[in-house]
Design an enzyme around this catalytic site. Structure first.
Site, PDB file in Angstrom:
ATOM      1  N   ARG A 101     -58.599 103.484  33.458  1.00 28.14           N
ATOM      2  CA  ARG A 101     -58.947 104.782  32.893  1.00 28.14           C
ATOM      3  C   ARG A 101     -60.107 104.628  31.915  1.00 28.14           C
ATOM      4  O   ARG A 101     -60.142 103.709  31.120  1.00 28.14           O
ATOM      5  CB  ARG A 101     -57.728 105.354  32.163  1.00 28.14           C
ATOM      6  CG  ARG A 101     -58.016 106.524  31.277  1.00 28.14           C
ATOM      7  CD  ARG A 101     -56.739 107.078  30.716  1.00 28.14           C
ATOM      8  NE  ARG A 101     -55.983 106.071  30.020  1.00 28.14           N
ATOM      9  CZ  ARG A 101     -56.076 105.858  28.707  1.00 28.14           C
ATOM     10  NH1 ARG A 101     -56.876 106.566  27.974  1.00 28.14           N
ATOM     11  NH2 ARG A 101     -55.340 104.930  28.143  1.00 28.14           N
ATOM     12  N   ARG A 137     -64.468 109.011  29.638  1.00 25.31           N
ATOM     13  CA  ARG A 137     -65.715 108.616  30.292  1.00 25.31           C
ATOM     14  C   ARG A 137     -66.931 108.811  29.385  1.00 25.31           C
ATOM     15  O   ARG A 137     -67.250 109.896  28.966  1.00 25.31           O
ATOM     16  CB  ARG A 137     -65.893 109.385  31.592  1.00 25.31           C
ATOM     17  CG  ARG A 137     -64.932 108.890  32.639  1.00 25.31           C
ATOM     18  CD  ARG A 137     -65.509 109.125  33.998  1.00 25.31           C
ATOM     19  NE  ARG A 137     -64.664 108.492  34.998  1.00 25.31           N
ATOM     20  CZ  ARG A 137     -65.142 107.755  35.978  1.00 25.31           C
ATOM     21  NH1 ARG A 137     -66.425 107.571  36.098  1.00 25.31           N
ATOM     22  NH2 ARG A 137     -64.339 107.210  36.830  1.00 25.31           N
ATOM     23  N   ARG A 187     -68.595 117.732  34.513  1.00 31.77           N
ATOM     24  CA  ARG A 187     -67.238 118.191  34.234  1.00 31.77           C
ATOM     25  C   ARG A 187     -67.310 119.528  33.521  1.00 31.77           C
ATOM     26  O   ARG A 187     -67.932 119.662  32.475  1.00 31.77           O
ATOM     27  CB  ARG A 187     -66.495 117.174  33.346  1.00 31.77           C
ATOM     28  CG  ARG A 187     -65.756 116.075  34.102  1.00 31.77           C
ATOM     29  CD  ARG A 187     -64.595 116.609  34.944  1.00 31.77           C
ATOM     30  NE  ARG A 187     -63.699 117.453  34.145  1.00 31.77           N
ATOM     31  CZ  ARG A 187     -62.778 116.986  33.355  1.00 31.77           C
ATOM     32  NH1 ARG A 187     -62.588 115.708  33.210  1.00 31.77           N
ATOM     33  NH2 ARG A 187     -62.021 117.816  32.664  1.00 31.77           N
ATOM     34  N   ASP A 243     -55.487 110.750  38.373  1.00 35.09           N
ATOM     35  CA  ASP A 243     -54.721 110.318  37.200  1.00 35.09           C
ATOM     36  C   ASP A 243     -53.312 109.959  37.646  1.00 35.09           C
ATOM     37  O   ASP A 243     -52.851 110.427  38.693  1.00 35.09           O
ATOM     38  CB  ASP A 243     -54.674 111.402  36.114  1.00 35.09           C
ATOM     39  CG  ASP A 243     -54.169 110.825  34.790  1.00 35.09           C
ATOM     40  OD1 ASP A 243     -54.961 110.201  34.067  1.00 35.09           O
ATOM     41  OD2 ASP A 243     -52.960 110.942  34.495  1.00 35.09           O
ATOM     42  N   TYR A 294     -43.961 109.398  30.106  1.00 30.25           N
ATOM     43  CA  TYR A 294     -44.590 110.700  29.820  1.00 30.25           C
ATOM     44  C   TYR A 294     -43.604 111.841  30.045  1.00 30.25           C
ATOM     45  O   TYR A 294     -43.540 112.792  29.265  1.00 30.25           O
ATOM     46  CB  TYR A 294     -45.842 110.906  30.679  1.00 30.25           C
ATOM     47  CG  TYR A 294     -46.987 110.029  30.243  1.00 30.25           C
ATOM     48  CD1 TYR A 294     -47.633 110.255  29.028  1.00 30.25           C
ATOM     49  CD2 TYR A 294     -47.421 108.963  31.020  1.00 30.25           C
ATOM     50  CE1 TYR A 294     -48.680 109.448  28.609  1.00 30.25           C
ATOM     51  CE2 TYR A 294     -48.463 108.148  30.612  1.00 30.25           C
ATOM     52  CZ  TYR A 294     -49.091 108.389  29.406  1.00 30.25           C
ATOM     53  OH  TYR A 294     -50.111 107.587  28.986  1.00 30.25           O
TER      54      TYR A 294
HETATM   55  O1  1CP Z   1     -55.723 103.415  31.185  1.00 29.76           O
HETATM   56  C1  1CP Z   1     -54.644 103.054  31.644  1.00 29.76           C
HETATM   57  O2  1CP Z   1     -53.729 102.561  30.981  1.00 29.76           O
HETATM   58  C2  1CP Z   1     -54.482 103.191  33.142  1.00 29.76           C
HETATM   59  C3  1CP Z   1     -53.315 104.024  33.582  1.00 29.76           C
HETATM   60  C4  1CP Z   1     -53.445 105.477  33.160  1.00 29.76           C
HETATM   61  C5  1CP Z   1     -52.768 106.136  32.119  1.00 29.76           C
HETATM   62  C6  1CP Z   1     -51.815 105.527  31.112  1.00 29.76           C
HETATM   63  C7  1CP Z   1     -54.233 106.435  33.835  1.00 29.76           C
HETATM   64  C8  1CP Z   1     -55.049 106.113  35.034  1.00 29.76           C
HETATM   65  N1  1CP Z   1     -53.977 107.652  33.271  1.00 29.76           N
HETATM   66  C9  1CP Z   1     -53.105 107.510  32.202  1.00 29.76           C
HETATM   67  C10 1CP Z   1     -52.610 108.625  31.358  1.00 29.76           C
HETATM   68  C11 1CP Z   1     -53.731 109.324  30.659  1.00 29.76           C
HETATM   69  N2  1CP Z   1     -54.561 110.215  31.270  1.00 29.76           N
HETATM   70  C12 1CP Z   1     -54.177 109.115  29.344  1.00 29.76           C
HETATM   71  C13 1CP Z   1     -53.539 108.139  28.338  1.00 29.76           C
HETATM   72  C14 1CP Z   1     -52.795 108.801  27.235  1.00 29.76           C
HETATM   73  C15 1CP Z   1     -52.007 107.800  26.389  1.00 29.76           C
HETATM   74  O3  1CP Z   1     -52.638 107.054  25.620  1.00 29.76           O
HETATM   75  O4  1CP Z   1     -50.772 107.758  26.535  1.00 29.76           O
HETATM   76  C16 1CP Z   1     -55.308 109.949  29.154  1.00 29.76           C
HETATM   77  C17 1CP Z   1     -56.132 110.107  27.918  1.00 29.76           C
HETATM   78  C18 1CP Z   1     -55.530 110.633  30.384  1.00 29.76           C
HETATM   79  C19 1CP Z   1     -56.635 111.577  30.717  1.00 29.76           C
HETATM   80  C20 1CP Z   1     -57.673 111.008  31.613  1.00 29.76           C
HETATM   81  N3  1CP Z   1     -57.417 110.495  32.874  1.00 29.76           N
HETATM   82  C21 1CP Z   1     -59.075 110.956  31.382  1.00 29.76           C
HETATM   83  C22 1CP Z   1     -59.798 111.462  30.143  1.00 29.76           C
HETATM   84  C23 1CP Z   1     -59.823 112.951  30.017  1.00 29.76           C
HETATM   85  C24 1CP Z   1     -60.821 113.696  30.869  1.00 29.76           C
HETATM   86  O5  1CP Z   1     -60.519 114.875  31.155  1.00 29.76           O
HETATM   87  O6  1CP Z   1     -61.930 113.217  31.190  1.00 29.76           O
HETATM   88  C25 1CP Z   1     -59.676 110.397  32.537  1.00 29.76           C
HETATM   89  C26 1CP Z   1     -61.139 110.164  32.796  1.00 29.76           C
HETATM   90  C27 1CP Z   1     -58.606 110.092  33.456  1.00 29.76           C
HETATM   91  C28 1CP Z   1     -58.756 109.536  34.843  1.00 29.76           C
HETATM   92  C29 1CP Z   1     -57.977 108.313  35.172  1.00 29.76           C
HETATM   93  N4  1CP Z   1     -56.733 108.032  34.703  1.00 29.76           N
HETATM   94  C30 1CP Z   1     -56.328 106.814  35.228  1.00 29.76           C
HETATM   95  C31 1CP Z   1     -57.334 106.336  36.102  1.00 29.76           C
HETATM   96  C32 1CP Z   1     -57.303 105.039  36.882  1.00 29.76           C
HETATM   97  C33 1CP Z   1     -58.348 107.306  36.109  1.00 29.76           C
HETATM   98  C34 1CP Z   1     -59.554 107.324  37.039  1.00 29.76           C
HETATM   99  C35 1CP Z   1     -60.612 106.360  36.749  1.00 29.76           C
HETATM  100  C36 1CP Z   1     -61.567 106.891  35.708  1.00 29.76           C
HETATM  101  O7  1CP Z   1     -61.944 108.034  35.782  1.00 29.76           O
HETATM  102  O8  1CP Z   1     -61.923 106.122  34.872  1.00 29.76           O
END
Ligand code: 1CP
Length: 321
Positions: free
Chosen positions: A2, A6, A15, A51, A126
């Protein structure tokens, strides 16, 4: 991994104000976001833009991703009666947009595509806590006071993760990563008894249909157990050196990791020093995929990351102290 909001300007530019859960429903957009870091950095693989909560959201759990926070569940799961709020995932019906995004990407990409899912424990955390958590008190309370409900929940979430991963592989994903980001919050005994069986069902369910990566944060004490869950690659965060990880799990598994994301913010010189050390350790182990020990921090300078990717590509064993 994640990317925590970004850091790329081209990401922020495309976005809209929609939640990421809406954005992933648009395959053209999701494919484009997946491609951006590949173009910008020249990395050797792409990770699908989605996600870990997408499947549970798709089957009707009222979940939102709140900016700057993460997934938030309107009514947290606490009782046996909450199990009725989940059902098996039918990827073609519930998440057709994920399948479509993978198919679009396979036409565009010249590097492998990594599909992914959240592991049962991390997704459960979650659902039960209602959002990101520090101590996982409700989750641990449920596992220790109502085993029957806990194991039923783990079973449902393992089926959901497995179906989602299988659909991504069928659509063309070249490898899969199972994120058990918060498993490091557990003792070895609790991990082994309450979590490992469900995770094993997911990873063994994938079997040899695609290379498997299993990752968690702060899991130094769990590495042998996580390796034994049935994986090909073990992700390691920066707290455990690859040398220690190698001694713990042996050479049967490739290692992935593990630059501290904060060191990238410290600057290119410190990042190169740490990266060279990690690459030497990885080379001594054998199979090694270099990446960060956890996601890119939002304030990261894309220029430093680009330089670091070139550094890794040009590095040769034995060239650093
Ligand atoms: O980072 C990790 O630990 C990987 C596993 C994981 C987790 C714990 C993903 C994969 N998502 C999440 C939950 C999540 N989703 C959080 C963590 C909250 C916490 O600390 O408990 C957050 C902030 C999100 C939101 C999210 N997902 C964002 C940012 C917000 C946005 O709108 O831009 C983004 C970019 C994602 C996409 C995502 N989530 C996970 C992956 C592998 C990806 C795709 C790859 C990427 O875009 O980088």
């Amino acid at each position: 991994m994640r990317q925590a909001g970004r850091s790329l300007p081209e990401y922020r530019a495309i976005r809209t104000n929609d939640s990421i859960l809406e954005a992933v429903k648009d395959p053209e957009l999701a494919a484009e976001v997946t491609l951006q870091p590949v173009r910008r950095y020249g990395v050797d693989a792409a990770i699908l833009f989605s996600d870990i909560v997408v499947p549970v959201s798709a089957i009707g759990v009222d979940i939102e991703i709140v900016a700057g926070r993460g997934p938030v569940v309107a009514e947290p799961f606490r009782y046996a009666s909450d199990l009725a709020r989940l059902r098996p995932l039918e990827p073609e019906v519930d998440t057709p947009y994920v399948i479509e995004t993978v198919k679009l990407l396979k036409k565009e990409l010249s590097v492998p595509l990594i599909g992914f899912a959240g592991a049962p424990f991390t997704v459960a955390s979650y659902l039960i806590e209602g959002g990101p958590s520090r101590n996982f008190t409700h989750t641990k309370a449920l596992m220790h006071t109502d085993e029957t409900t806990w194991f039923a929940l783990m079973d449902q979430l393992s089926q959901i993760a497995l179906s989602s991963l299988q659909s991504q592989i069928t659509a063309g994903a070249d490898a899969i990563q199972l994120f058990d980001s918060w498993a490091g919050a557990l003792s070895r005994a609790d991990y082994e008894y309450f979590v490992l069986p469900a995770t094993r069902r997911v990873l063994e369910g994938i079997g040899e249909s695609a290379p498997r990566i299993h990752f968690g944060v702060g899991t130094g004490e769990l590495l042998e157990l996580m390796a034994g869950a049935g994986t090909d690659v073990l992700g390691v965060d920066w707290r455990t050196s690859l040398t220690d990880a190698s001694a713990r799990v042996g050479h049967r598994y490739a290692l992935q990791g593990n630059l501290d994301p904060a060191v990238v913010i410290a600057g290119i010189e410190p990042a190169k020093v740490e990266t060279a050390r990690i690459l030497e350790e990885g080379a001594r182990h054998g199979g090694h995929i270099f990446n960060l020990g956890h996601g890119v921090l939002p304030e990261t300078d894309p220029g430093v990351l680009a330089e670091l990717v070139s550094f890794v590509h040009e590095w040769e064993p034995g060239t650093t102290r």
